[in-house]
Write an enzyme that holds these catalytic residues in place. Structure first.
Site, PDB file in Angstrom:
ATOM      1  N   GLY A  11       5.001   2.659   2.024  1.00  0.00           N
ATOM      2  CA  GLY A  11       3.674   3.170   2.421  1.00  0.00           C
ATOM      3  C   GLY A  11       2.616   2.121   2.156  1.00  0.00           C
ATOM      4  N   VAL A  24      -1.083 -16.311  -0.452  1.00  0.00           N
ATOM      5  CA  VAL A  24      -1.192 -17.465   0.457  1.00  0.00           C
ATOM      6  C   VAL A  24      -2.095 -18.542  -0.156  1.00  0.00           C
ATOM      7  CG1 VAL A  24      -2.042 -18.213   2.728  1.00  0.00           C
ATOM      8  CG2 VAL A  24      -0.703 -16.094   2.514  1.00  0.00           C
ATOM      9  N   ARG A  25      -3.245 -18.120  -0.672  1.00  0.00           N
ATOM     10  CA  ARG A  25      -4.198 -19.113  -1.197  1.00  0.00           C
ATOM     11  C   ARG A  25      -3.662 -19.801  -2.450  1.00  0.00           C
ATOM     12  NH1 ARG A  25      -9.559 -17.892   1.308  1.00  0.00           N
ATOM     13  NH2 ARG A  25      -8.857 -17.861   3.467  1.00  0.00           N
ATOM     14  N   ARG A  72       9.404   1.576   6.580  1.00  0.00           N
ATOM     15  CA  ARG A  72      10.399   2.076   5.628  1.00  0.00           C
ATOM     16  C   ARG A  72      11.753   1.757   6.273  1.00  0.00           C
ATOM     17  NH1 ARG A  72       7.506   4.971   1.699  1.00  0.00           N
ATOM     18  NH2 ARG A  72       5.702   6.116   2.467  1.00  0.00           N
ATOM     19  N   GLY A 102       6.227  -0.435  -3.310  1.00  0.00           N
ATOM     20  CA  GLY A 102       6.502   0.510  -4.393  1.00  0.00           C
ATOM     21  C   GLY A 102       7.892   0.312  -4.973  1.00  0.00           C
ATOM     22  N   ASP A 103       8.363   1.305  -5.716  1.00  0.00           N
ATOM     23  CA  ASP A 103       9.631   1.116  -6.433  1.00  0.00           C
ATOM     24  C   ASP A 103      10.834   0.949  -5.491  1.00  0.00           C
ATOM     25  OD1 ASP A 103       9.347   3.721  -5.693  1.00  0.00           O
ATOM     26  OD2 ASP A 103      10.021   4.572  -7.594  1.00  0.00           O
ATOM     27  N   GLY A 104      10.808   1.618  -4.339  1.00  0.00           N
ATOM     28  CA  GLY A 104      11.892   1.456  -3.361  1.00  0.00           C
ATOM     29  C   GLY A 104      11.963   0.012  -2.897  1.00  0.00           C
ATOM     30  N   THR A 125       0.898   0.501  -4.052  1.00  0.00           N
ATOM     31  CA  THR A 125       1.074   1.901  -3.633  1.00  0.00           C
ATOM     32  C   THR A 125      -0.094   2.719  -4.166  1.00  0.00           C
ATOM     33  OG1 THR A 125       2.328   3.940  -4.010  1.00  0.00           O
ATOM     34  CG2 THR A 125       2.666   2.216  -5.622  1.00  0.00           C
ATOM     35  N   ASP A 127       0.061   5.632  -5.109  1.00  0.00           N
ATOM     36  CA  ASP A 127       0.536   6.671  -6.035  1.00  0.00           C
ATOM     37  C   ASP A 127       0.401   6.321  -7.520  1.00  0.00           C
ATOM     38  OD1 ASP A 127       1.162   8.159  -3.849  1.00  0.00           O
ATOM     39  OD2 ASP A 127       3.325   7.890  -3.967  1.00  0.00           O
ATOM     40  N   ASP A 129       2.488   4.890  -9.431  1.00  0.00           N
ATOM     41  CA  ASP A 129       3.679   5.446 -10.084  1.00  0.00           C
ATOM     42  C   ASP A 129       4.747   4.402 -10.381  1.00  0.00           C
ATOM     43  OD1 ASP A 129       4.377   4.909  -7.489  1.00  0.00           O
ATOM     44  OD2 ASP A 129       5.475   6.765  -7.161  1.00  0.00           O
ATOM     45  N   ARG A 154     -16.918  20.435  -2.220  1.00  0.00           N
ATOM     46  CA  ARG A 154     -17.593  21.239  -3.247  1.00  0.00           C
ATOM     47  C   ARG A 154     -18.950  21.737  -2.748  1.00  0.00           C
ATOM     48  NH1 ARG A 154     -17.140  22.487  -8.372  1.00  0.00           N
ATOM     49  NH2 ARG A 154     -15.512  21.038  -8.951  1.00  0.00           N
ATOM     50  N   ARG A 171       4.027  12.413  -3.913  1.00  0.00           N
ATOM     51  CA  ARG A 171       5.270  13.168  -3.735  1.00  0.00           C
ATOM     52  C   ARG A 171       5.947  13.404  -5.088  1.00  0.00           C
ATOM     53  NH1 ARG A 171       7.746  11.101   1.511  1.00  0.00           N
ATOM     54  NH2 ARG A 171       7.574   9.144   0.392  1.00  0.00           N
ATOM     55  N   GLY A 185     -14.345  17.042 -11.187  1.00  0.00           N
ATOM     56  CA  GLY A 185     -14.619  18.259 -11.960  1.00  0.00           C
ATOM     57  C   GLY A 185     -13.923  19.485 -11.387  1.00  0.00           C
ATOM     58  N   ARG A 211     -17.576  35.077 -15.250  1.00  0.00           N
ATOM     59  CA  ARG A 211     -18.766  34.345 -15.737  1.00  0.00           C
ATOM     60  C   ARG A 211     -19.819  34.211 -14.648  1.00  0.00           C
ATOM     61  NH1 ARG A 211     -15.971  29.429 -17.238  1.00  0.00           N
ATOM     62  NH2 ARG A 211     -17.551  28.478 -15.967  1.00  0.00           N
ATOM     63  N   HIS A 249      -3.240  11.340   5.092  1.00  0.00           N
ATOM     64  CA  HIS A 249      -3.175   9.873   5.153  1.00  0.00           C
ATOM     65  C   HIS A 249      -4.523   9.174   5.067  1.00  0.00           C
ATOM     66  CE1 HIS A 249       0.918  10.858   6.297  1.00  0.00           C
ATOM     67  NE2 HIS A 249       1.227   9.614   5.990  1.00  0.00           N
TER      68      HIS A 249
END
Ligand code: F6P
Length: 319
Positions: A11, A24-25, A72, A102-104, A125, A127, A129, A154, A171, A185, A211, A249
């Site tokens: 992703g 690159v730089r 992917r 990411g981890d994959g 990523t 996420d 994660d 809100r 996910r 909040g 309340r 997305h």
């Protein structure tokens, strides 16, 4: 090392372009040529390579998405495909690869490293994660996008005294939900890492209603359950109409925040340094504000843990 390649995989995340630019730089600074691999591992297999000179990464630091495109490509688990990828790289005279993803994506990078082709992973990523780094590139931007959207929700929730469920991405990881909940909040935050009881949410809604509070925002990470499903359950249980917004997305797009750009610059440069030192099989990250590197395997063999103290805090602050 004379020539390295860079690809983005999985992703996309805002700040991937800034990371490509940094790779690159930094490489050109050390007189190393860089080749861009288009469409992630799929492009590595199909030989979609283009040289990246200094100018080719001009004007991209502020752009979302990835100029190298992403895909992917689960087939990359297969050994024959990995061998072909290495052959393609060697045919181009490339001797190191930077993988932003990411981890994959890290699993693929480790597989190539174990076959003798050095790779370094940069965490890209939204996420947040990836074990071993406190922040991933794209998380800060996604967080700000989600917070901005929820601030708007809100406004209307307050005017119409509505209860809203906002589904955010994540996910397997609750970081976006957790941080967004604290920053916006929200009254309730649900993350995949922590169990919850519907009755607790109902009790919270009833307490706020007692309340005199007539609006409420519940943030749910997509990995917990779809927002619409949760909405139905709560409507049946409370008899109150619940509105649901799925941010989807939009959280992956947009100009990267300043923090993500700086993170991308620091991690991109470090990845090149590691390859120059002949160190493959490493991941780069941030720990206690410093750039660190560690075994790629640590990133995918360990499980990401959301910061439970933030979860507790979000409950305390939304009492
Ligand atoms: O990994 C980033 C991420 O945006 C997750 O939060 C989400 O679950 C997933 O990608 C969605 O991926 P896709 O666009 O392939 O469905």
């Amino acid at each position: 090392m004379k020539k390295i390649a860079v690809l983005t995989s999985g992703g996309d995340a805002p700040g991937m372009n800034a990371a490509i630019r940094a790779v690159v730089r930094k490489a050109h600074y050390h007189k190393i040529d860089v080749v861009g691999v288009y469409y992630g591992y799929e492009g590595l297999y199909n030989g979609k390579f283009e040289p990246l000179d200094l100018g080719s990464v001009g004007g991209i630091i502020q752009r979302g998405g990835t100029m190298l495109y992403s895909a992917r490509f689960p087939e990359f688990k297969e050994e024959e495909i990995q061998n072909k990828a290495i052959e393609n790289l060697r045919n181009q005279g490339i001797d190191g690869l930077v993988v932003i993803g990411g981890d994959g994506s890290y699993r693929g990078a480790m597989a190539l490293t174990e076959k003798g082709f050095p790779c370094v992973g940069i965490p890209g990523t939204i996420d947040n994660d990836i074990p071993g780094t406190e922040y991933t590139i794209g998380f800060d931007t996604a967080l700000n996008t989600a917070v901005e959207a929820i601030d708007k929700i809100r406004d209307t929730a307050t005017s119409h005294e509505n209860t809203f469920i906002v589904e955010v991405m994540g996910r397997n990881a609750g970081d976006i939900a957790l941080w967004t909940g604290l920053a916006a909040g929200a009254e309730t935050v649900l993350i995949p890492e922590e169990e919850f009881e519907i009755e607790d949410i109902v009790a919270r809604l009833e307490r706020s209603a007692a309340r005199g509070k007539r609006h409420s925002i519940i943030i749910v990470a997509e990995g917990v359950m779809p927002g619409h499903k949760l909405g139905k359950i709560l409507e049946e249980r409370t008899g109150v109409q619940i509105r649901v917004s799925v941010l989807g997305h939009m959280q992956r797009g947009g100009a990267p925040s300043a923090r993500d750009r700086v993170l991308a610059g620091r991690l991109g440069a470090k990845a090149v340094e590691l390859l120059l030192e002949g160190k493959g099989g490493r991941a780069v990250g941030i720990h206690n504000h410093a750039v660190v590197d560690y075994d790629l395997k640590e990133a995918y063999e360990n499980k990401h843990k959301a910061d439970v103290s933030l979860y507790t805090l979000s409950k305390e602050l939304s009492i």
